[in-house]
Design an enzyme around this catalytic site. Structure first.
Site, PDB file in Angstrom:
ATOM      1  N   GLU A  41       2.116   2.802   5.226  1.00 23.21           N
ATOM      2  CA  GLU A  41       2.562   1.417   5.141  1.00 23.21           C
ATOM      3  C   GLU A  41       1.430   0.486   4.723  1.00 23.21           C
ATOM      4  O   GLU A  41       1.632  -0.437   3.920  1.00 23.21           O
ATOM      5  CB  GLU A  41       3.152   0.967   6.484  1.00 23.21           C
ATOM      6  CG  GLU A  41       4.476   1.619   6.856  1.00 23.21           C
ATOM      7  CD  GLU A  41       5.600   1.259   5.897  1.00 23.21           C
ATOM      8  OE1 GLU A  41       5.514   0.214   5.219  1.00 23.21           O
ATOM      9  OE2 GLU A  41       6.573   2.024   5.827  1.00 23.21           O
ATOM     10  N   TYR A 124       6.862  -6.766   9.620  1.00 20.72           N
ATOM     11  CA  TYR A 124       7.481  -5.659   8.887  1.00 20.72           C
ATOM     12  C   TYR A 124       6.811  -4.323   9.226  1.00 20.72           C
ATOM     13  O   TYR A 124       7.475  -3.347   9.565  1.00 20.72           O
ATOM     14  CB  TYR A 124       7.406  -5.878   7.367  1.00 20.72           C
ATOM     15  CG  TYR A 124       7.619  -4.582   6.633  1.00 20.72           C
ATOM     16  CD1 TYR A 124       8.890  -4.022   6.550  1.00 20.72           C
ATOM     17  CD2 TYR A 124       6.544  -3.862   6.094  1.00 20.72           C
ATOM     18  CE1 TYR A 124       9.091  -2.798   5.937  1.00 20.72           C
ATOM     19  CE2 TYR A 124       6.735  -2.639   5.486  1.00 20.72           C
ATOM     20  CZ  TYR A 124       8.010  -2.114   5.409  1.00 20.72           C
ATOM     21  OH  TYR A 124       8.211  -0.890   4.832  1.00 20.72           O
ATOM     22  N   ASP A 142      11.167  -5.924   4.424  1.00 19.03           N
ATOM     23  CA  ASP A 142      10.172  -6.164   3.391  1.00 19.03           C
ATOM     24  C   ASP A 142      10.825  -6.873   2.214  1.00 19.03           C
ATOM     25  O   ASP A 142      11.991  -7.288   2.292  1.00 19.03           O
ATOM     26  CB  ASP A 142       9.505  -4.850   2.965  1.00 19.03           C
ATOM     27  CG  ASP A 142      10.432  -3.953   2.143  1.00 19.03           C
ATOM     28  OD1 ASP A 142      11.654  -4.215   2.103  1.00 19.03           O
ATOM     29  OD2 ASP A 142       9.932  -2.984   1.537  1.00 19.03           O
TER      30      ASP A 142
END
Length: 359
Positions: A41, A124, A142
């Site tokens: 991520e 997020y 996102d």
């Protein structure tokens, strides 16, 4: 809002069905290890999958666990990150790895709320880790998800405003699967990435075209609504690459500016492009360069784009005699060729050295 279109449970069934047939078999989707998910991520923030995947593999090879990353030297982490840009992400990632080891014994917190308090983890990223690794029923929103929800449900609020974020969060909370939030979040992100794309989506094959607001009113290009982008700032950077023998003079950038923690050369910033190094010789050091060294201009003018900055960069290569003493400015030191190669550098600096056949 959602009841006007489709019940959430029916939405989830269609979404999951689409996902199982169409999703990409990305490496980080094949694990529930929070470290690997977190690593992916952070790397993929504002980075394309194709570009980010080799970095993900390199980081796991060098730092297979959060303990390995925590015990790494920041300079090595930045060097491995070189080319991804947004170097603050790498520094924050290194800091957070140490925090997870020192405060949590190497175990990631299991809720989005606790995760979001760690450095570099926004709502997020925290939600993504919590749902993918621990199956917490929290929506990971996102840019892809904003686009999907805005278009399908006709949300016209500015996605970057506080009011807009609250509206999107309310819709997302209604939609998310309580039974399988991990698959739901992955599916929403993937749907926006490869089906409900920013430009020219193929709406004819979309499983939601019968209920999609944007498709019905032909406003795909108008949603989601975003605030006007920040004006891009032009900066003019003039670098002196000082070489003595095989050594180059470099400095670590330590101020709160671009490329903090990376190494570059003697720098003079101006308000406009200059034509010759004499225009920059306003210091004792630069005057000494002009007297002692042989100066040639690197012929190429480099344009380097950052998020809100456009860098106009010129380089002058200065060769000073190997047996002659030369006083460098404070915090600038000569490094061997091997050291220069291993130091973490902005990709622009690395590119110039390779194009000039130094590296």
């Amino acid at each position: 809002m959602i009841s006007d279109h489709l019940q959430a449970i029916d939405f989830n069934k269609k979404l999951k069905s689409w996902y199982l047939k169409n999703h990409r078999p990305l490496l980080w989707r094949q694990t529930t290890d929070p470290y690997k998910i977190w690593l992916s991520e952070i790397i993929l923030q504002q980075t394309r999958v194709a570009q980010g995947t080799p970095y993900y593999e390199k980081f796991l090879e060098n730092y297979p666990t959060v303990f390995d990353l925590a015990h790494a030297d920041e300079r090595d982490v930045l060097r491995l990150w070189q080319g991804l840009g947004y170097y603050s992400r790498a520094r924050n990632m290194h800091f957070t790895a140490r925090q997870i080891v020192s405060e949590f014994g190497g175990k990631f917190p299991e809720t989005a709320l606790t995760l979001s308090k760690l450095k570099g983890l926004g709502h997020y990223t925290a939600a993504a880790i919590a749902s993918f690794a621990f199956n917490e029923a929290v929506a990971a929103i996102d840019g892809n998800v904003y686009r999907v929800m805005s278009r399908i449900f006709g949300i016209k609020s500015d996605m970057l405003s506080n009011e807009g974020k609250k509206e999107f969060a309310t819709v997302a909370k209604t939609l998310i699967s309580q039974e399988d939030p991990a698959t739901y979040n992955q599916a929403m992100i993937e749907f926006g990435a490869i089906q409900c794309v920013p430009v020219s989506p193929n709406c004819s094959i979309c499983p939601f075209n019968a209920i999609c607001y944007a498709y019905a009113f032909n406003v795909q290009n108008e949603l989601p609504v975003k605030a006007k982008k920040m004006k891009v700032k032009n900066r003019f950077l003039n670098y002196f690459i000082i070489q003595q023998g095989e050594k180059l003079a470099m400095q670590e950038r330590t101020t709160k500016d671009i490329w903090k923690g990376l190494y570059d050369f003697v720098l003079v910033e101006t308000t406009a492009r200059v034509d010759s190094p004499e225009d920059l010789a306003d210091s004792v050091m630069l005057l000494a360069l002009l007297r002692q060294g042989s100066i040639r201009q690197v012929p190429k003018l480099y344009i380097h784009l950052l998020t809100h900055q456009k860098l106009h960069v010129q380089f002058w290569w200065v060769t000073v005699p190997e047996n002659e003493h030369f006083d460098l400015p404070e915090n600038i030191y000569f490094f061997s060729k091997n050291d220069v190669e291993t130091l973490p550098k902005p990709i622009l600096i690395d590119t110039v050295l390779k194009e000039e056949k130094y590296l």
